[in-house]
Design a protein around this motif. Sequence first.
Motif, PDB file in Angstrom:
ATOM      1  N   TYR A 213       0.755  -0.638   0.153  1.00 53.03           N
ATOM      2  CA  TYR A 213       0.054   0.310  -0.065  1.00 53.03           C
ATOM      3  C   TYR A 213       0.495   1.570  -0.146  1.00 53.03           C
ATOM      4  CZ  TYR A 213      -4.121  -2.675   1.320  1.00 53.03           C
ATOM      5  OH  TYR A 213      -5.611  -3.221   1.188  1.00 53.03           O
ATOM      6  N   GLY A 227      -0.143   4.283  11.734  1.00 54.99           N
ATOM      7  CA  GLY A 227      -1.380   3.942  12.548  1.00 54.99           C
ATOM      8  C   GLY A 227      -0.963   2.981  13.396  1.00 54.99           C
ATOM      9  N   ASN A 287     -11.388  -5.918  21.523  1.00 55.66           N
ATOM     10  CA  ASN A 287     -11.874  -5.634  19.939  1.00 55.66           C
ATOM     11  C   ASN A 287     -11.400  -6.414  19.367  1.00 55.66           C
ATOM     12  OD1 ASN A 287      -9.241  -4.496  20.189  1.00 55.66           O
ATOM     13  ND2 ASN A 287     -10.219  -2.487  20.329  1.00 55.66           N
ATOM     14  N   ASP A 368     -10.304   3.024  23.318  1.00 53.61           N
ATOM     15  CA  ASP A 368      -9.565   3.237  22.475  1.00 53.61           C
ATOM     16  C   ASP A 368     -10.019   4.078  21.600  1.00 53.61           C
ATOM     17  OD1 ASP A 368      -6.992   2.206  22.712  1.00 53.61           O
ATOM     18  OD2 ASP A 368      -6.956   0.143  22.042  1.00 53.61           O
TER      19      ASP A 368
HETATM   20  N1  LIG Z   1      -5.809   3.305  19.943  1.00 52.86           N
HETATM   21  C1  LIG Z   1      -5.851   2.895  19.549  1.00 52.86           C
HETATM   22  O1  LIG Z   1      -6.724   2.685  18.449  1.00 52.86           O
HETATM   23  C2  LIG Z   1      -4.875   2.364  18.487  1.00 52.86           C
HETATM   24  C3  LIG Z   1      -3.857   3.104  18.972  1.00 52.86           C
HETATM   25  C4  LIG Z   1      -2.913   2.264  18.018  1.00 52.86           C
HETATM   26  C5  LIG Z   1      -2.781   2.065  17.344  1.00 52.86           C
HETATM   27  N2  LIG Z   1      -3.838   1.245  16.673  1.00 52.86           N
HETATM   28  C6  LIG Z   1      -3.578   0.793  15.732  1.00 52.86           C
HETATM   29  O2  LIG Z   1      -4.598   0.483  14.589  1.00 52.86           O
HETATM   30  C7  LIG Z   1      -4.443   0.403  13.778  1.00 52.86           C
HETATM   31  C8  LIG Z   1      -6.223  -0.431  13.382  1.00 52.86           C
HETATM   32  O3  LIG Z   1      -6.971  -0.517  15.039  1.00 52.86           O
HETATM   33  P1  LIG Z   1      -8.268  -0.799  14.949  1.00 52.86           P
HETATM   34  O4  LIG Z   1      -8.777  -0.989  16.887  1.00 52.86           O
HETATM   35  O5  LIG Z   1      -9.746  -0.393  14.110  1.00 52.86           O
HETATM   36  O6  LIG Z   1      -8.721  -2.513  14.256  1.00 52.86           O
HETATM   37  P2  LIG Z   1      -9.319  -3.315  13.933  1.00 52.86           P
HETATM   38  O7  LIG Z   1      -8.937  -4.211  13.816  1.00 52.86           O
HETATM   39  O8  LIG Z   1     -10.495  -3.225  14.370  1.00 52.86           O
HETATM   40  O9  LIG Z   1      -9.108  -2.673  12.426  1.00 52.86           O
HETATM   41  C9  LIG Z   1      -8.220  -3.109  11.964  1.00 52.86           C
HETATM   42  C10 LIG Z   1      -8.464  -3.318  10.028  1.00 52.86           C
HETATM   43  O10 LIG Z   1      -7.994  -3.684   9.062  1.00 52.86           O
HETATM   44  C11 LIG Z   1      -8.353  -4.263   8.364  1.00 52.86           C
HETATM   45  N3  LIG Z   1      -6.913  -5.347   7.716  1.00 52.86           N
HETATM   46  C12 LIG Z   1      -6.049  -6.081   8.358  1.00 52.86           C
HETATM   47  N4  LIG Z   1      -5.251  -6.092   7.767  1.00 52.86           N
HETATM   48  C13 LIG Z   1      -5.068  -5.704   6.237  1.00 52.86           C
HETATM   49  C14 LIG Z   1      -4.913  -5.693   4.938  1.00 52.86           C
HETATM   50  N5  LIG Z   1      -3.846  -5.530   4.502  1.00 52.86           N
HETATM   51  N6  LIG Z   1      -5.798  -4.605   4.755  1.00 52.86           N
HETATM   52  C15 LIG Z   1      -6.815  -4.292   4.073  1.00 52.86           C
HETATM   53  N7  LIG Z   1      -7.616  -4.368   5.649  1.00 52.86           N
HETATM   54  C16 LIG Z   1      -6.607  -4.855   6.702  1.00 52.86           C
HETATM   55  C17 LIG Z   1      -9.607  -5.757   9.277  1.00 52.86           C
HETATM   56  O11 LIG Z   1      -9.639  -6.558   8.723  1.00 52.86           O
HETATM   57  C18 LIG Z   1     -10.030  -4.792  10.076  1.00 52.86           C
HETATM   58  O12 LIG Z   1     -11.062  -4.685   9.608  1.00 52.86           O
HETATM   59  C19 LIG Z   1      -4.564  -1.760  14.708  1.00 52.86           C
HETATM   60  O13 LIG Z   1      -3.052  -2.203  14.281  1.00 52.86           O
HETATM   61  C20 LIG Z   1      -3.749  -0.914  16.030  1.00 52.86           C
HETATM   62  O14 LIG Z   1      -2.790  -1.796  16.551  1.00 52.86           O
HETATM   63  C21 LIG Z   1      -5.202   1.538  17.296  1.00 52.86           C
END
Ligand SMILES: NC(=O)c1ccc[n+]([C@@H]2O[C@H](COP(=O)([O-])OP(=O)(O)OC[C@H]3O[C@@H](n4cnc5c(N)ncnc54)[C@H](O)[C@@H]3O)[C@@H](O)[C@H]2O)c1
Length: 449
Positions: A213, A227, A287, A368
């Motif tokens: 990507y 992120g 989650n 989160d």
């Molecule tokens: N406070 C927070 O929520 C927080 C803080 C720091 C980092 N993050 C990071 O942000 C990211 C998202 O968190 P979230 O809570 O929304 O997670 P989530 O699991 O709800 O959403 C992630 C989405 O990414 C999709 N996905 C995975 N691999 C993919 C790919 N190769 N192409 C397209 N889609 C793909 C999954 O199907 C899922 O729907 C995670 O990596 C998480 O570690 C979140």
Amino acid sequence: MSTSDAAQQQPSAASITPHSGKLGIMIPGMGAVATTFVAGVEAVRKGIAHPIGSLTQMGTVRLGKRTDGRSPKVTEFVPLATLDDLVFTGWDIFEDNMYDAATHAGVLDQRLLDQLKPFLSSVKPRAAVFDHNYVKKIDGPNVKKGKSKMDLAEQLRADIRDFRKTSGASRLVTMWCGSTESYIEATAAHQSVKAFEKALHESDEMIAPSMIYAYASLMEGVPFANGAPNLTVDLPVMLELSRKNDAPICGKDFKTGQTLMKTVLAPAFKARLLGLSGWYSTNILGNRDGEVLDDPGSFKTKEESKLGVLEHILQPALYPDLYGNIFHKVRINYYPPRGDNKEGWDNIDIFGWLGYPMQIKVDFLCRDSILAAPIVLDLVLFVDLAQRCSELKGIGIQEWLSFYFKSPMTAPGLYPEHDLFIQLMKLKNTLRHLKGEELITHLGLEYYD
Ligand SMILES: NC(=O)c1ccc[n+]([C@@H]2O[C@H](COP(=O)([O-])OP(=O)(O)OC[C@H]3O[C@@H](n4cnc5c(N)ncnc54)[C@H](O)[C@@H]3O)[C@@H](O)[C@H]2O)c1
């Protein structure tokens, strides 16, 4: 000579192209964070909620002396895209549109989502580039097929061009909100554009989906913000592409709950020369992110990102008696009943005068995605600003956005600033610098002349 708490040198303003037209936000990973962000933007646009937590929407920048009374809002000070300018697309391995995905995530109240349903249902995921080896706990049907990883990159580039055309956006930003991928380290394949493209043709297993990507975006001249704690743009190949195509990059890993607290508390201990012997951090969350992090490979990526913070803030080499022997442990426990409402527990063992021990307990019952969504908004607006700014667009890494990240990217060889208030100062001074305003140093002797 007059002294000032605003530095004497007054830079000339950088040239910033105005923000005419729409700004297209492309989000790989339409899960909890992405849907909470997009639903929130629409709720604010409709006047049914406030953008709390967003520096771009609610913050101000002090200019000149404390007695000048000049503190414009960030939006009045620098030319940012407005919320009405934003249009969205995304990719996900699941076929749910943003309304269904937000319902599944369970972060926002269903009554709020129902008010936004027509809009959220219209944002449908494009087929993802996905590799189960990199995210072991989930699998889904909405995945691209290709002869090679280069073929997949070409398909993503076609998606980007399609969105540019169909949305009518004049500028685009890619914002990775996808899952945390398994831990890997850079190899020879990541060292240059030439090596990376050869590796794409050969479908080298060391190329993670998030990198595909990032490559596609940067090749299309689109900035990329990361992120998650994935390596994605923390690679020489991406820096080379970013600089060549004037497409800024920044990351990594949103600084939301526990690490936000850590980067506020640790600088306070250091400021007062209080010692630290141990910091035990544990999290329970239920989650999908928590489920993904239950896999040891993905957890290792997150752990590395969370662990680096204390070392850089406390500088044990400079303060061996205070910070030379710290036991720092981070755990993440998947506990489904909590959903997105994470609990971050910290037990901190500090010591003071003559070595007498004390303890601090922090129990942060946070949400989160509620903490992450305003960060996403600020990042897309600031990264777009960077690309319109003569001084920032060609430098690659946007270190001034460290404020938003657990593991901020820096120029090769430079240690990152983790202290939240240094990061905030860096961000606001960058805005002042871009506008030709004096930098604030807080010296302040001129008030006593
Ligand atoms: N406070 C927070 O929520 C927080 C803080 C720091 C980092 N993050 C990071 O942000 C990211 C998202 O968190 P979230 O809570 O929304 O997670 P989530 O699991 O709800 O959403 C992630 C989405 O990414 C999709 N996905 C995975 N691999 C993919 C790919 N190769 N192409 C397209 N889609 C793909 C999954 O199907 C899922 O729907 C995670 O990596 C998480 O570690 C979140």
